[in-house]
Design a protein around this motif. Sequence first.
Motif, PDB file in Angstrom:
ATOM      1  N   THR A  79      39.057  45.766  31.085  1.00  0.00           N
ATOM      2  CA  THR A  79      40.115  45.025  31.773  1.00  0.00           C
ATOM      3  C   THR A  79      40.312  45.481  33.223  1.00  0.00           C
ATOM      4  OG1 THR A  79      41.265  44.538  29.698  1.00  0.00           O
ATOM      5  CG2 THR A  79      42.557  44.371  31.723  1.00  0.00           C
ATOM      6  N   PRO A  80      40.418  46.799  33.518  1.00  0.00           N
ATOM      7  CA  PRO A  80      40.559  47.211  34.923  1.00  0.00           C
ATOM      8  C   PRO A  80      39.356  46.801  35.780  1.00  0.00           C
ATOM      9  CG  PRO A  80      41.118  49.019  33.445  1.00  0.00           C
ATOM     10  CD  PRO A  80      40.489  47.954  32.610  1.00  0.00           C
ATOM     11  N   LEU A  81      38.160  46.803  35.185  1.00  0.00           N
ATOM     12  CA  LEU A  81      36.971  46.391  35.924  1.00  0.00           C
ATOM     13  C   LEU A  81      36.972  44.897  36.182  1.00  0.00           C
ATOM     14  CD1 LEU A  81      34.510  48.686  34.015  1.00  0.00           C
ATOM     15  CD2 LEU A  81      34.979  48.828  36.449  1.00  0.00           C
ATOM     16  N   PHE A  82      37.428  44.113  35.198  1.00  0.00           N
ATOM     17  CA  PHE A  82      37.590  42.671  35.421  1.00  0.00           C
ATOM     18  C   PHE A  82      38.484  42.434  36.635  1.00  0.00           C
ATOM     19  CE2 PHE A  82      37.135  41.857  30.563  1.00  0.00           C
ATOM     20  CZ  PHE A  82      35.758  41.835  30.676  1.00  0.00           C
ATOM     21  N   ILE A  83      39.634  43.112  36.636  1.00  0.00           N
ATOM     22  CA  ILE A  83      40.600  42.927  37.719  1.00  0.00           C
ATOM     23  C   ILE A  83      40.002  43.373  39.056  1.00  0.00           C
ATOM     24  CG2 ILE A  83      42.858  43.645  38.620  1.00  0.00           C
ATOM     25  CD1 ILE A  83      43.753  43.932  35.665  1.00  0.00           C
ATOM     26  N   GLY A  84      39.349  44.537  39.067  1.00  0.00           N
ATOM     27  CA  GLY A  84      38.750  45.048  40.294  1.00  0.00           C
ATOM     28  C   GLY A  84      37.692  44.117  40.854  1.00  0.00           C
ATOM     29  N   MET A  85      36.838  43.573  39.982  1.00  0.00           N
ATOM     30  CA  MET A  85      35.783  42.669  40.438  1.00  0.00           C
ATOM     31  C   MET A  85      36.358  41.326  40.876  1.00  0.00           C
ATOM     32  SD  MET A  85      32.843  43.682  37.615  1.00  0.00           S
ATOM     33  CE  MET A  85      31.538  42.628  38.249  1.00  0.00           C
ATOM     34  N   LEU A  86      37.437  40.887  40.235  1.00  0.00           N
ATOM     35  CA  LEU A  86      38.115  39.662  40.676  1.00  0.00           C
ATOM     36  C   LEU A  86      38.675  39.831  42.083  1.00  0.00           C
ATOM     37  CD1 LEU A  86      40.026  38.657  37.412  1.00  0.00           C
ATOM     38  CD2 LEU A  86      38.336  37.252  38.596  1.00  0.00           C
ATOM     39  N   VAL A  87      39.310  40.962  42.336  1.00  0.00           N
ATOM     40  CA  VAL A  87      39.862  41.237  43.663  1.00  0.00           C
ATOM     41  C   VAL A  87      38.733  41.300  44.697  1.00  0.00           C
ATOM     42  CG1 VAL A  87      41.062  42.950  45.085  1.00  0.00           C
ATOM     43  CG2 VAL A  87      41.918  42.408  42.787  1.00  0.00           C
ATOM     44  N   LEU A  88      37.628  41.956  44.336  1.00  0.00           N
ATOM     45  CA  LEU A  88      36.490  42.072  45.247  1.00  0.00           C
ATOM     46  C   LEU A  88      35.916  40.699  45.570  1.00  0.00           C
ATOM     47  CD1 LEU A  88      34.528  43.925  46.770  1.00  0.00           C
ATOM     48  CD2 LEU A  88      33.137  44.030  44.680  1.00  0.00           C
ATOM     49  N   GLU A  89      35.756  39.851  44.552  1.00  0.00           N
ATOM     50  CA  GLU A  89      35.251  38.494  44.791  1.00  0.00           C
ATOM     51  C   GLU A  89      36.199  37.716  45.695  1.00  0.00           C
ATOM     52  OE1 GLU A  89      33.451  34.815  42.159  1.00  0.00           O
ATOM     53  OE2 GLU A  89      35.439  35.577  41.631  1.00  0.00           O
ATOM     54  N   PHE A  90      37.499  37.864  45.457  1.00  0.00           N
ATOM     55  CA  PHE A  90      38.511  37.181  46.268  1.00  0.00           C
ATOM     56  C   PHE A  90      38.362  37.584  47.736  1.00  0.00           C
ATOM     57  CE2 PHE A  90      42.635  37.011  48.336  1.00  0.00           C
ATOM     58  CZ  PHE A  90      43.116  35.755  47.985  1.00  0.00           C
ATOM     59  N   LEU A  91      38.246  38.880  47.999  1.00  0.00           N
ATOM     60  CA  LEU A  91      38.160  39.379  49.377  1.00  0.00           C
ATOM     61  C   LEU A  91      36.851  38.969  50.042  1.00  0.00           C
ATOM     62  CD1 LEU A  91      39.627  42.976  48.877  1.00  0.00           C
ATOM     63  CD2 LEU A  91      40.778  40.985  49.880  1.00  0.00           C
TER      64      LEU A  91
END
Length: 444
Positions: A43-55
């Motif tokens: 779950t934390p990795l999902f969130i981290g990669m989502l934020v990275l994709e967003f940026l």
Amino acid sequence: MAVHENPAVSLSQGIRMMFYVMTPNETAFRNEEEVPDYVQQATPLFIGMLVLEFLLSWVKNGRAAIRVNDGITSLSAGVLSRLPGVLAKSVELSTYIYVWNNYRLLELPWDSPWTWWLTFLGVDFGYYWVHRLSHEVNIMWAAHQVHHSSEDYNLTTALRQSLTQQYASWLFYLPMALLVPPSVFAVHLQFNLLYQFWIHTELVSNLGPVELVMNTPSHHRVHHGRNSYCIDKNYAGTLIIWDRIFGTFAPEREKVIYGLTHPINTFEVLWVQFQHYVHIWNTLWDTPGITNKLSVIFKGPGWGPGKPRLGLPEELPEITGKEVPHNPSIPVALQAYVMLQFLLMLGIYHEMFATKAILSQITLLLRIGYITLTLTCLGFLIDQRPDAAIWESIRCLTFLAFHRFGYVKMVFASLAIPTEMLFLLCTVYWGSLSRQAVAKAKHH
């Protein structure tokens, strides 16, 4: 009853498991109870990669890759799909263990690298056929269409999972239970799913020689397309070789238009999950003859009397490349409210999984009910349904009651009182809008 803790994975292991590069030695377990819940720990990795994709999308394209309405719906489907796992093992693992315990013919060593690699191939081969038939058998498509219902293609789309797909997919893995230990199977079942997360992005283009063997973002973009050249192509989980072998491979060509051939145009998560079952039911009653009725269920989604098993390709809507995703205007304040409420729900969801071993069945059921109600109400708000205010005021009142009696808890105890105050204000606000809506309806 013994309580088995969920062994934690390190940051290095967490990153590597997302790309299926964990080694046999570090993922070998004697019993299935020892296997970590890799998906939950991701779950934390999902969130981290989502934020990275967003940026990265913002920097590269000058816009966000994720729309609030579509992104929240995808994440809601992901949360919903995980809720049955709070109460019991997945159907895939439970049936596998049953066959292993009662009918196995051979017991491969659980700590052998050969067993690990054989299981890697076996799970991926099984997934290819699960996935392919989920497009070719209407009742299985009813579950799988959830994943294809997004008209965007980003990492949130990867999490738009079906609540019901596991109730058919278990059949395809059972032959492995005759010789492969459940602990090895449980590892690869999770890794196969986790690998498919990162390939749901438009930020990664062609990967050169990797494209020959592995499933990649380019290959999977084709799979999610509704262009004529994309339909029923690239079913791979991890290895694209199965599509090349069985004739279902297609390379990425012109611009891919994502989503269902007939878009459902809603963000209500339960309708997203179950709308095609309703369609099958209605079609079943409208179709004469037992043979035809059975064909409605077991032939392709495009089948009709007098048509081939998978329907007629020429009946699919023409794609021009100018299609625009369903994107009704939503006030910025409402978008912010929906995101805040989703994050608060996510805290309750995470706390429930972390403490499920010590919670009573009634508490788990009430939390599942509250989470489902929250996801439903957020969909109503995004769709701006006339009765959304009524449902949201009911949800806020439900939270206050459940929180007061300890049936739901926040991740951080220090947030308890501020959260109660927030929900009290929300109850007043949405209750006021509800009264106005009722009064207006009576006036008309």
